[in-house]
Scaffold this active site. Structure first.
Site, PDB file in Angstrom:
ATOM      1  N   HIS A  19     -11.300 -13.315   1.157  1.00  0.00           N
ATOM      2  CA  HIS A  19     -12.668 -12.887   1.491  1.00  0.00           C
ATOM      3  C   HIS A  19     -12.669 -11.453   2.009  1.00  0.00           C
ATOM      4  O   HIS A  19     -13.492 -10.632   1.612  1.00  0.00           O
ATOM      5  CB  HIS A  19     -13.259 -13.781   2.595  1.00  0.00           C
ATOM      6  CG  HIS A  19     -13.539 -15.191   2.191  1.00  0.00           C
ATOM      7  ND1 HIS A  19     -13.156 -16.265   2.948  1.00  0.00           N
ATOM      8  CD2 HIS A  19     -14.191 -15.700   1.111  1.00  0.00           C
ATOM      9  CE1 HIS A  19     -13.561 -17.393   2.358  1.00  0.00           C
ATOM     10  NE2 HIS A  19     -14.173 -17.077   1.239  1.00  0.00           N
ATOM     11  N   LYS A  43     -21.658 -29.567   1.731  1.00  0.00           N
ATOM     12  CA  LYS A  43     -20.307 -29.502   2.291  1.00  0.00           C
ATOM     13  C   LYS A  43     -20.373 -29.741   3.788  1.00  0.00           C
ATOM     14  O   LYS A  43     -21.076 -29.013   4.499  1.00  0.00           O
ATOM     15  CB  LYS A  43     -19.694 -28.111   2.047  1.00  0.00           C
ATOM     16  CG  LYS A  43     -19.348 -27.829   0.607  1.00  0.00           C
ATOM     17  CD  LYS A  43     -18.595 -26.500   0.525  1.00  0.00           C
ATOM     18  CE  LYS A  43     -18.265 -26.103  -0.900  1.00  0.00           C
ATOM     19  NZ  LYS A  43     -17.650 -24.772  -0.983  1.00  0.00           N
ATOM     20  N   ARG A  96     -10.969 -15.500  -8.690  1.00  0.00           N
ATOM     21  CA  ARG A  96      -9.500 -15.633  -8.686  1.00  0.00           C
ATOM     22  C   ARG A  96      -8.978 -16.110 -10.029  1.00  0.00           C
ATOM     23  O   ARG A  96      -7.907 -15.694 -10.471  1.00  0.00           O
ATOM     24  CB  ARG A  96      -9.058 -16.637  -7.610  1.00  0.00           C
ATOM     25  CG  ARG A  96      -9.246 -16.158  -6.188  1.00  0.00           C
ATOM     26  CD  ARG A  96      -9.257 -17.309  -5.227  1.00  0.00           C
ATOM     27  NE  ARG A  96     -10.350 -18.217  -5.574  1.00  0.00           N
ATOM     28  CZ  ARG A  96     -10.748 -19.240  -4.843  1.00  0.00           C
ATOM     29  NH1 ARG A  96     -10.124 -19.524  -3.725  1.00  0.00           N
ATOM     30  NH2 ARG A  96     -11.757 -20.005  -5.218  1.00  0.00           N
ATOM     31  N   SER A 133     -10.312 -21.242   1.171  1.00  0.00           N
ATOM     32  CA  SER A 133     -10.627 -21.863   2.465  1.00  0.00           C
ATOM     33  C   SER A 133     -10.184 -23.319   2.476  1.00  0.00           C
ATOM     34  O   SER A 133      -9.709 -23.823   3.496  1.00  0.00           O
ATOM     35  CB  SER A 133     -12.133 -21.781   2.731  1.00  0.00           C
ATOM     36  OG  SER A 133     -12.526 -20.451   2.894  1.00  0.00           O
TER      37      SER A 133
HETATM   38  O1  PNS Z   1     -17.841 -20.092  -0.341  1.00  0.00           O
HETATM   39  P1  PNS Z   1     -18.593 -20.992  -1.277  1.00  0.00           P
HETATM   40  O2  PNS Z   1     -18.706 -22.395  -0.695  1.00  0.00           O
HETATM   41  O3  PNS Z   1     -18.051 -20.987  -2.667  1.00  0.00           O
HETATM   42  O4  PNS Z   1     -20.089 -20.399  -1.335  1.00  0.00           O
HETATM   43  C1  PNS Z   1     -21.049 -21.009  -2.137  1.00  0.00           C
HETATM   44  C2  PNS Z   1     -22.433 -20.383  -1.871  1.00  0.00           C
HETATM   45  C3  PNS Z   1     -22.818 -20.554  -0.416  1.00  0.00           C
HETATM   46  C4  PNS Z   1     -22.392 -18.918  -2.197  1.00  0.00           C
HETATM   47  C5  PNS Z   1     -23.415 -21.159  -2.783  1.00  0.00           C
HETATM   48  O5  PNS Z   1     -23.416 -22.497  -2.440  1.00  0.00           O
HETATM   49  C6  PNS Z   1     -24.834 -20.610  -2.728  1.00  0.00           C
HETATM   50  O6  PNS Z   1     -25.107 -19.583  -3.316  1.00  0.00           O
HETATM   51  N1  PNS Z   1     -25.734 -21.291  -2.003  1.00  0.00           N
HETATM   52  C7  PNS Z   1     -27.106 -20.869  -1.871  1.00  0.00           C
HETATM   53  C8  PNS Z   1     -28.106 -21.927  -2.313  1.00  0.00           C
HETATM   54  C9  PNS Z   1     -28.999 -21.434  -3.430  1.00  0.00           C
HETATM   55  O7  PNS Z   1     -29.648 -20.423  -3.333  1.00  0.00           O
HETATM   56  N2  PNS Z   1     -28.999 -22.194  -4.565  1.00  0.00           N
HETATM   57  C10 PNS Z   1     -29.819 -21.942  -5.716  1.00  0.00           C
HETATM   58  C11 PNS Z   1     -29.325 -20.921  -6.699  1.00  0.00           C
HETATM   59  S1  PNS Z   1     -27.655 -21.057  -7.218  1.00  0.00           S
END
Ligand code: PNS
Length: 166
Positions: A19, A43, A96, A133
Site C-alpha cells: 500500500h 468484510k 500485483r 493484508s
Molecule cells: O482493500 P480492498 O478491500 O481491496 O478495497 C476494496 C474497496 C474498499 C476499494 C472496494 O470495496 C470499494 O471500492 N468499495 C466502495 C463501495 C462502492 O462504491 N461500490 C460500488 C462501486 S464498485
C-alpha cells in the site's frame, strides 16, 4: 472533478508496504492525494477503523512522502460520492497479479459509469507481489513476524498485540 486530485481507496486492514509504495508513487503523480479507508460491510475486518486510520497516518508521516496527502475514511454511500465531494477525478489501485485485474475491472467500469471517475492501475513493485493484508492478518494472528511486509508503525502495533486484540 479534477484529474489532478486522486483517491487511493482500500480496506487497509492493516496497511502494508505494498500500500505504502502505491501511495508514494501516486503522491508523485497527483497534486492532491486522498488515502481513504473504506468500510466494507462484507468484510468483518481485523482492526477497528480508527486504528487503521491511525496506523496509516503514522506510516505516511514516517515515510515523509512529498506532496499533499489527506487520510480519511468513508463508511456511507458510494466511493464515487467521496470522490465527487473532494473533486477527485481519479481512483488509484495497485495491481500485483492477474487476479487483481479481474477483481478491480468491474469496479473500475461501474465507478466510471456512476460518476465518470477514471481508475488508474499502478503495477506493484515485484518485491511486494506476495504482500497482502490478508496474508499479514494470517501470519500475525498465528504469532509470526510480519515486519518484512508492513510499515514500522504497523509492525510495532501488531508485535505488541495478541491475536485476541484483533
Ligand atoms: O482493500 P480492498 O478491500 O481491496 O478495497 C476494496 C474497496 C474498499 C476499494 C472496494 O470495496 C470499494 O471500492 N468499495 C466502495 C463501495 C462502492 O462504491 N461500490 C460500488 C462501486 S464498485
Amino acid at each position: 472533478m479534477s484529474n489532478r486530485i486522486a483517491v487511493v481507496p482500500g480496506s487497509f486492514d492493516p496497511p502494508t508496504l505494498g500500500h505504502l509504495d502505491i501511495i508514494r508513487r501516486a503522491a508523485g503523480l497527483y497534486d492532491e492525494l486522498h488515502v481513504l479507508v473504506v468500510h466494507n460491510p462484507d468484510k468483518e475486518g481485523m482492526l477497528p477503523l480508527a486504528l487503521r486510520l491511525r496506523l496509516l497516518e503514522q506510516s505516511i508521516a514516517d515515510a515523509e512522502l512529498p506532496g499533499k496527502i489527506v487520510v480519511g475514511s468513508w463508511s456511507v454511500g458510494l466511493l464515487v460520492d467521496y470522490a465527487e465531494e473532494v473533486g477527485a477525478g481519479v481512483l488509484v489501485k495497485g495491481i500485483r497479479a492477474q487476479q487483481d485485474v479481474s477483481y478491480e475491472t468491474p469496479m473500475a467500469v461501474v465507478n466510471n459509469h456512476l460518476a465518470g471517475v477514471e481508475t488508474v492501475f499502478l503495477l506493484a513493485d515485484p518485491a511486494n507481489s506476495v504482500v497482502s493484508s490478508s496474508l499479514v492478518r494470517q501470519v500475525a494472528g498465528l504469532g509470526g513476524d510480519v515486519s518484512p511486509y508492513v510499515p514500522g508503525a504497523v509492525a510495532r502495533y501488531l508485535d505488541q498485540s495478541t491475536p485476541s486484540d484483533f
